[in-house]
Write a protein that holds these residues in place. Structure first.
Motif, mmCIF file in Angstrom:
data_model
loop_
_atom_site.group_PDB
_atom_site.id
_atom_site.type_symbol
_atom_site.label_atom_id
_atom_site.label_comp_id
_atom_site.label_asym_id
_atom_site.label_seq_id
_atom_site.Cartn_x
_atom_site.Cartn_y
_atom_site.Cartn_z
ATOM 1 N N ILE A 29 0.836 -1.204 0.000
ATOM 2 C CA ILE A 29 0.000 0.000 0.000
ATOM 3 C C ILE A 29 0.868 1.250 0.000
ATOM 4 C CG2 ILE A 29 -1.639 1.336 1.388
ATOM 5 C CD1 ILE A 29 -2.838 -1.351 2.263
ATOM 6 N N LEU A 30 1.907 1.253 0.854
ATOM 7 C CA LEU A 30 2.796 2.413 0.914
ATOM 8 C C LEU A 30 3.462 2.662 -0.435
ATOM 9 C CD1 LEU A 30 4.636 2.206 4.346
ATOM 10 C CD2 LEU A 30 3.297 4.109 3.492
ATOM 11 N N ILE A 31 3.895 1.592 -1.085
ATOM 12 C CA ILE A 31 4.583 1.746 -2.373
ATOM 13 C C ILE A 31 3.640 2.314 -3.425
ATOM 14 C CG2 ILE A 31 5.553 0.425 -4.294
ATOM 15 C CD1 ILE A 31 6.923 -1.338 -2.236
ATOM 16 N N VAL A 32 2.421 1.765 -3.482
ATOM 17 C CA VAL A 32 1.485 2.239 -4.509
ATOM 18 C C VAL A 32 1.088 3.696 -4.239
ATOM 19 C CG1 VAL A 32 -0.812 1.937 -5.482
ATOM 20 C CG2 VAL A 32 0.640 -0.036 -5.109
ATOM 21 N N ILE A 33 0.824 4.025 -2.959
ATOM 22 C CA ILE A 33 0.465 5.414 -2.634
ATOM 23 C C ILE A 33 1.609 6.359 -2.995
ATOM 24 C CG2 ILE A 33 0.071 7.007 -0.708
ATOM 25 C CD1 ILE A 33 -1.642 4.943 0.593
ATOM 26 N N GLY A 34 2.830 5.957 -2.625
ATOM 27 C CA GLY A 34 3.985 6.797 -2.930
ATOM 28 C C GLY A 34 4.123 7.047 -4.415
ATOM 29 N N ALA A 35 4.025 5.964 -5.205
ATOM 30 C CA ALA A 35 4.165 6.102 -6.655
ATOM 31 C C ALA A 35 3.032 6.953 -7.216
ATOM 32 C CB ALA A 35 4.169 4.722 -7.305
ATOM 33 N N LEU A 36 1.833 6.794 -6.658
ATOM 34 C CA LEU A 36 0.681 7.552 -7.132
ATOM 35 C C LEU A 36 0.904 9.051 -6.917
ATOM 36 C CD1 LEU A 36 -1.995 6.723 -8.389
ATOM 37 C CD2 LEU A 36 -3.057 7.019 -6.159
ATOM 38 N N PHE A 37 1.401 9.417 -5.727
ATOM 39 C CA PHE A 37 1.636 10.838 -5.445
ATOM 40 C C PHE A 37 2.748 11.387 -6.338
ATOM 41 C CE2 PHE A 37 -0.953 10.584 -1.627
ATOM 42 C CZ PHE A 37 -1.532 11.820 -1.658
ATOM 43 N N THR A 38 3.788 10.573 -6.559
ATOM 44 C CA THR A 38 4.856 11.012 -7.461
ATOM 45 C C THR A 38 4.274 11.309 -8.841
ATOM 46 O OG1 THR A 38 6.236 9.457 -6.272
ATOM 47 C CG2 THR A 38 7.169 10.434 -8.234
ATOM 48 N N PHE A 39 3.417 10.404 -9.292
ATOM 49 C CA PHE A 39 2.799 10.579 -10.602
ATOM 50 C C PHE A 39 1.927 11.836 -10.634
ATOM 51 C CE2 PHE A 39 -0.897 9.785 -13.366
ATOM 52 C CZ PHE A 39 -0.233 9.787 -14.571
ATOM 53 N N ILE A 40 1.123 12.043 -9.566
ATOM 54 C CA ILE A 40 0.241 13.212 -9.537
ATOM 55 C C ILE A 40 1.051 14.504 -9.575
ATOM 56 C CG2 ILE A 40 -1.380 14.490 -8.071
ATOM 57 C CD1 ILE A 40 -2.592 11.831 -7.282
ATOM 58 N N GLY A 41 2.186 14.507 -8.848
ATOM 59 C CA GLY A 41 3.045 15.683 -8.875
ATOM 60 C C GLY A 41 3.493 16.020 -10.281
ATOM 61 N N SER A 42 3.928 15.014 -11.031
ATOM 62 C CA SER A 42 4.382 15.258 -12.394
ATOM 63 C C SER A 42 3.216 15.614 -13.305
ATOM 64 C CB SER A 42 5.098 14.029 -12.934
ATOM 65 O OG SER A 42 6.327 13.904 -12.289
ATOM 66 N N LEU A 43 2.051 15.027 -13.009
ATOM 67 C CA LEU A 43 0.857 15.364 -13.790
ATOM 68 C C LEU A 43 0.542 16.846 -13.633
ATOM 69 C CD1 LEU A 43 -1.314 13.927 -15.494
ATOM 70 C CD2 LEU A 43 -2.728 13.873 -13.456
ATOM 71 N N GLY A 44 0.659 17.329 -12.392
ATOM 72 C CA GLY A 44 0.440 18.751 -12.144
ATOM 73 C C GLY A 44 1.426 19.597 -12.927
ATOM 74 N N LEU A 45 2.669 19.137 -12.957
ATOM 75 C CA LEU A 45 3.695 19.857 -13.711
ATOM 76 C C LEU A 45 3.336 19.924 -15.187
ATOM 77 C CD1 LEU A 45 6.637 21.048 -13.506
ATOM 78 C CD2 LEU A 45 7.398 18.821 -14.246
ATOM 79 N N ALA A 46 2.757 18.855 -15.693
ATOM 80 C CA ALA A 46 2.484 18.799 -17.131
ATOM 81 C C ALA A 46 1.211 19.551 -17.519
ATOM 82 C CB ALA A 46 2.393 17.346 -17.573
#
Lengths: 116, 89, 164
Positions: free
Chosen positions: A8-25
């Motif tokens: 769960i921690l890994i998936v949540i972490g990766a999800l937030f990383t992805f959302i951060g980059s999505l915001g950037l894009a």
């Protein structure tokens, strides 16, 4: 149980990383783009590091805690680089949706004159 | 279960890297590109941490720590350059 | 009064802790090395530390850090939600926060706090250090935002670093 927490921690972490980059894009101007990477990505990587800490601490080779160092370092440096980036953008008068306060331009041009 | 989670995470982080790269290439302004570079190194830390868990090796941390420190210094230097037109005054 | 025995009482334990974390072991050797480094580095870099940092109310600082941690989590969820909803729903704005803090450490603490919490990034400190320009991602009421920042973050920091 342990594996579930870890997953769960890994998936949540990766999800937030992805959302951060999505915001950037996808955000419309520089100042709104700044928010994704400074907050979501930092928390995402923090979560991944906690997962890694748990993983290596339960391998039976002693406690592993130097991940804390990277997490702390990221949490301290992220606001600093965000502040510097946004200061640089204000200095270069990067296009913005919200109008920046007038006093910035004033002080900036005064500083420029002072250096000449 | 862990391997599934890792596979999903690898996919998400790689997608994040791709989005960041797109912003890095597209710009449009200099601060945008610096911000993209900054995000790129944080994302690569995430990827390294995942690789470390996947391959069960703590060695990847040394690289993660180095990237965290060098990346921050690089961002600050680039911002200073934009602000002052010079890095070392 | 700065003393060669303990040049920087706050930096020493922090450096020792960082060394122990870096080596990733709790062996006596690592701890001893950390303490030696924590003592020697402040001694040789003394001239780079112009102001003495004083923490007056450690309990308030700890309570502040707990509030901060909670706010960081909430901030992340809020920003993630805004990003997922898309660019049409954000209302970015710049607000000017008048500062009461005067010390370097107080202002930098406040600026970092603002950058880590709900949809705001500190962007610019006026040269006279009286006001901080803050960029918000989704600002509905600028006055309320300034109020929140002053009450929730600046007040405890004032108590910790500047009450006499």
């Amino acid at each position: 149980m342990l594996e579930t927490t870890l997953s769960i921690l890994i998936v949540i972490g990766a999800l937030f990383t992805f959302i951060g980059s999505l915001g950037l894009a996808r955000m419309p101007d520089f100042y709104t783009r700044l928010h994704g990477p400074t907050k979501a990505t930092t928390l995402g990587v923090g979560s991944l590091l906690i997962a890694s800490m748990i993983h290596f601490s339960t391998q039976g080779e002693g406690v592993s805690f130097h991940e804390v160092l990277v997490t702390l370092f990221l949490f301290i440096t992220a606001p600093v680089s965000a502040h510097l980036l946004s200061k640089a953008a204000l200095h270069l008068r990067v296009r913005s949706i919200a109008p920046p306060p007038a006093q910035i331009e004033q002080a900036d041009s005064e500083a420029d004159r002072g250096r000449e | 279960m862990l391997s599934t989670a890792l596979a999903i995470a690898f996919g998400l982080v790689t997608a994040a890297l791709a989005l960041t790269l797109w912003r890095l290439l597209r710009g449009p302004d200099k601060p945008d590109r610096i911000l993209a570079l900054d995000t790129l190194y944080v994302n690569s830390i995430a990827l390294l941490v995942l690789l470390g868990i996947h391959l069960d090796s703590a060695l990847y941390f040394e690289a993660a720590i180095l990237i965290a420190m060098m990346g921050f210094v690089g961002t600050v230097a680039l911002c200073k350059y934009l602000l002052r037109g010079d890095i070392i005054e | 009064m700065k003393h060669w025995l303990l040049p920087h009482p706050i930096l020493t334990p922090i450096l020792a802790l960082i060394w122990v974390l870096l080596v990733n072991s709790l062996s006596p050797g690592a701890i001893l090395m950390g303490v030696v480094l924590g003592w020697a580095i402040p001694l040789f870099t003394l001239r780079f530390w112009p102001d003495e940092v004083r923490v007056r109310k450690p309990l308030t600082l700890i309570r502040f850090l707990v509030v901060l941690l909670y706010d960081i989590l909430i901030a992340n969820l809020a920003v993630a939600w805004l990003i997922l909803r898309g660019p049409r729903h954000v209302h970015p704005a710049f607000v000017v926060v008048p500062l009461e803090l005067t010390t370097d450490i107080g202002i930098s603490f406040l600026a970092n706090t603002i950058s880590l919490t709900p949809g705001t990034v500190s962007s610019w400190l006026s040269p006279d250090r009286r006001s901080l320009v803050v960029q918000g991602l989704d600002v509905k009421d600028p006055h309320a935002l300034v109020e929140t920042i002053k009450r929730r973050y600046e007040a405890p920091l004032l108590e910790v670093f500047e009450s006499c």
